[in-house]
Design a protein around this motif. Structure first.
Motif, PDB file in Angstrom:
ATOM      1  N   ALA A 226       9.275   1.014   6.977  1.00 19.61           N
ATOM      2  CA  ALA A 226       8.317   1.859   6.258  1.00 19.61           C
ATOM      3  C   ALA A 226       8.242   1.564   4.767  1.00 19.61           C
ATOM      4  O   ALA A 226       7.199   1.788   4.140  1.00 19.61           O
ATOM      5  N   ASN A 227       9.327   1.032   4.187  1.00 23.69           N
ATOM      6  CA  ASN A 227       9.388   0.930   2.733  1.00 23.69           C
ATOM      7  C   ASN A 227       9.246  -0.480   2.170  1.00 23.69           C
ATOM      8  O   ASN A 227       8.776  -0.640   1.044  1.00 23.69           O
ATOM      9  N   PRO A 229       7.499  -3.504   3.508  1.00 26.70           N
ATOM     10  CA  PRO A 229       6.151  -4.088   3.495  1.00 26.70           C
ATOM     11  C   PRO A 229       5.204  -3.271   2.593  1.00 26.70           C
ATOM     12  O   PRO A 229       5.398  -2.067   2.397  1.00 26.70           O
ATOM     13  N   LYS A 230       4.166  -3.913   2.110  1.00 24.83           N
ATOM     14  CA  LYS A 230       3.237  -3.218   1.213  1.00 24.83           C
ATOM     15  C   LYS A 230       2.345  -2.219   1.948  1.00 24.83           C
ATOM     16  O   LYS A 230       1.789  -1.314   1.320  1.00 24.83           O
ATOM     17  N   THR A 231       2.187  -2.412   3.252  1.00 21.72           N
ATOM     18  CA  THR A 231       1.331  -1.520   4.034  1.00 21.72           C
ATOM     19  C   THR A 231       2.141  -0.915   5.172  1.00 21.72           C
ATOM     20  O   THR A 231       2.835  -1.629   5.903  1.00 21.72           O
ATOM     21  N   HIS A 232       2.033   0.400   5.319  1.00 24.43           N
ATOM     22  CA  HIS A 232       2.755   1.116   6.383  1.00 24.43           C
ATOM     23  C   HIS A 232       1.728   1.797   7.291  1.00 24.43           C
ATOM     24  O   HIS A 232       0.860   2.530   6.812  1.00 24.43           O
ATOM     25  N   ILE A 233       1.834   1.533   8.601  1.00 18.52           N
ATOM     26  CA  ILE A 233       0.976   2.184   9.589  1.00 18.52           C
ATOM     27  C   ILE A 233       1.848   3.053  10.484  1.00 18.52           C
ATOM     28  O   ILE A 233       2.850   2.571  11.033  1.00 18.52           O
ATOM     29  N   GLY A 282       8.694   2.193  -1.457  1.00 20.15           N
ATOM     30  CA  GLY A 282       7.644   2.756  -0.616  1.00 20.15           C
ATOM     31  C   GLY A 282       6.446   1.832  -0.541  1.00 20.15           C
ATOM     32  O   GLY A 282       6.251   0.960  -1.396  1.00 20.15           O
ATOM     33  N   PRO A 283       5.623   2.007   0.471  1.00 16.56           N
ATOM     34  CA  PRO A 283       4.445   1.150   0.638  1.00 16.56           C
ATOM     35  C   PRO A 283       3.350   1.493  -0.367  1.00 16.56           C
ATOM     36  O   PRO A 283       3.231   2.634  -0.812  1.00 16.56           O
TER      37      PRO A 283
END
Length: 472
Positions: A226-227, A229-233, A282-283
């Motif tokens: 969740a933290n 990668p730049k993008t969180h889905i 965080g993302p």
């Protein structure tokens, strides 16, 4: 999932796998015993179950309100919320995000919803590398299999099999020691976290009044997914919501104690929107995909609405005599065990999985184990009734129940049938049991002894005793 073969066919294969049956027995026994010990020590377990059931019932009865509140709060925090009617819409959302970010690698933490919509296969078709980071999920992914338990995906794998999978993946020579296997997975997965474009997690609970996502893990992998990668889905079933943060306390006890017999989960993470100014991590971007996919059809249904109370703890699997014999893959569904036997036919509709409700002894152990008191055994009976109403039932089954009705409607016919059966069993009964594989009894006697009829019924014994008393 293989829905072309029947659950009976798949069960026969599982019953022939001695290791599988031994592994499932060993692990479910351990989980069940741990749960019993920790809940007895905790105290007032039934009161906690009552509270959990009340919260889930209230939430589902007002699901539209809490979903709207959750979405509003989350969007105010800067996240993007996507309501998806079915798997196709959810996959289209992910496709758009992947293309926008030009993503080449995705890391995932454990998510049953993504298994439900076959997300990994879809991403691979897009040319995206997908890496499961939960240790059990990582193992079954390398094996090209699906999870066989909601909580312990690789319950059916030996250390030797895991060692071979890891050596093929990493080109290293490993031992079967747990510490060596775990160390290998840690080395491999850390590289993936640091180079992933998108992180995908599930959602144990969404908190309506704060817009938070609660994740329960024992490995900490979800925090990295969740933290880093730049993008969180986030993927969540539309029912996985709680009204307030205070309600989460109840499920912070119910879930780990029911699932793995732990007093507390190792990591309970709350994610409330994407990174904000001043945050250390965080993302940069957060998307929450809220999936219906057949769930809303159960709303308002007095027989099946309570299935949406499920918190995916897997406790019903650990006590189910059917699951404990055949494991998870025999169900042919993403969701195995009693919850799968109920939920899969409801989500899929049509003819898919319509035989699963028959993969049950209707013993009610699942209800006793469920931390939110879902009457799964009653639902299985209702699904069987629906199947019979729709199809007319099975010819042999209808004939058997017709004969049962005629025989038990008159005590003389009943006694006559008993006397006839007693004579007919003579050539097959030995030592008080029938082991011969005869007609419809073969399904039982293939694995168990069938008790032979006694030489005297209770009624016959009682009447003989009465006559003897009178003469005396």
């Amino acid at each position: 999932m293989n829905t072309k073969s029947s659950v009976r066919d798949r069960a026969k294969v599982a019953l022939g796998d001695d290791f599988l049956r031994g592994a499932v027995h060993f692990t479910t026994d351990r989980l069940r015993n741990r749960k019993q010990a920790v809940t007895e020590d905790f105290g007032h377990w039934e009161a906690w179950r009552d509270r959990g059931e009340a919260i889930r019932r209230h939430t589902i009865e007002h699901l539209d309100f809490y979903l709207a509140q959750f979405a509003d709060n989350l969007e105010r925090l800067g996240a993007h919320v996507h309501f998806c009617a079915d798997a196709r819409e959810a996959l289209d959302v992910v496709t758009d995000i992947v293309h926008t970010k030009a993503a080449r690698r995705v890391v995932k933490s454990k998510s049953m919803v993504t298994e439900e919509i076959h997300l990994n296969h879809h991403l691979e078709e897009l040319g995206v590398e997908v890496v499961e980071t939960d240790l059990g999920e990582y193992i079954v992914q390398l094996a090209g299999e699906t999870p066989s338990h909601i909580i312990i995906p690789a319950i059916h794998k030996t250390r030797e099999q895991i060692k071979a999978l890891f050596e093929a993946d990493g080109g290293e020579n490993l031992t079967t020691e747990t510490r060596d296997l775990v160390a290998f997975a840690r080395r491999r997965l850390r590289e993936m976290y640091l180079t992933a474009d998108i992180g995908i997690t599930g959602c144990n609970f969404a908190i309506a009044d704060t817009g938070s996502i609660a994740l329960f893990t024992n490995e900490g992998n979800a925090d990295l997914v969740a933290n880093l990668p730049k993008t969180h889905i986030v993927f969540m079933g539309m029912e996985r919501i709680l009204p307030t943060l205070a309600d989460l306390e109840v499920f912070a006890h119910l879930l780990p104690k029911s699932a793995t017999g732990q007093n507390t989960i190792t990591y309970l993470s709350l994610i409330t929107g994407p990174r904000r100014a001043g945050d250390g991590d965080g993302p940069e971007e957060m998307h929450v995909v809220i999936l219906d996919n057949g769930r809303s059809r159960q709303l308002g249904d007095p027989d099946f609405q309570a299935v949406l109370h499920c918190i995916r703890c897997g406790a019903c699997l650990n006590v189910c005599p059917v699951y404990r014999q055949i494991g998870g893959h025999a169900y042919g569904s993403v969701y195995p065990g009693p919850i799968g036997a109920v939920l899969s036919p409801l989500l899929e509709g049509g003819e898919a999985y319509q035989d699963l409700p028959y993969a049950s002894s209707l013993c009610g152990a699942c209800y006793e184990a469920c931390p939110v008191k879902i009457p799964l055994h009653d639902m299985l009976v209702k699904e069987r009734q629906q199947f019979v109403a729709k199809t007319g039932g099975k010819t042999g089954e209808k004939a058997a129940f017709a004969a049962y009705r005629v025989t038990f409607a008159d005590h003389r016919r009943y006694l006559g049938a008993i006397r006839l059966a007693r004579r007919l069993q003579g050539g097959f009964a030995k030592g008080g049991v029938i082991r011969a594989k005869i007609g419809p009894l073969a399904g039982w006697t293939d694995r168990r002894d069938f008790p032979a009829l006694g030489q005297q019924t209770f009624r016959e014994w009682w009447m003989e005793r009465k006559r003897g008393t009178r003469r005396g």
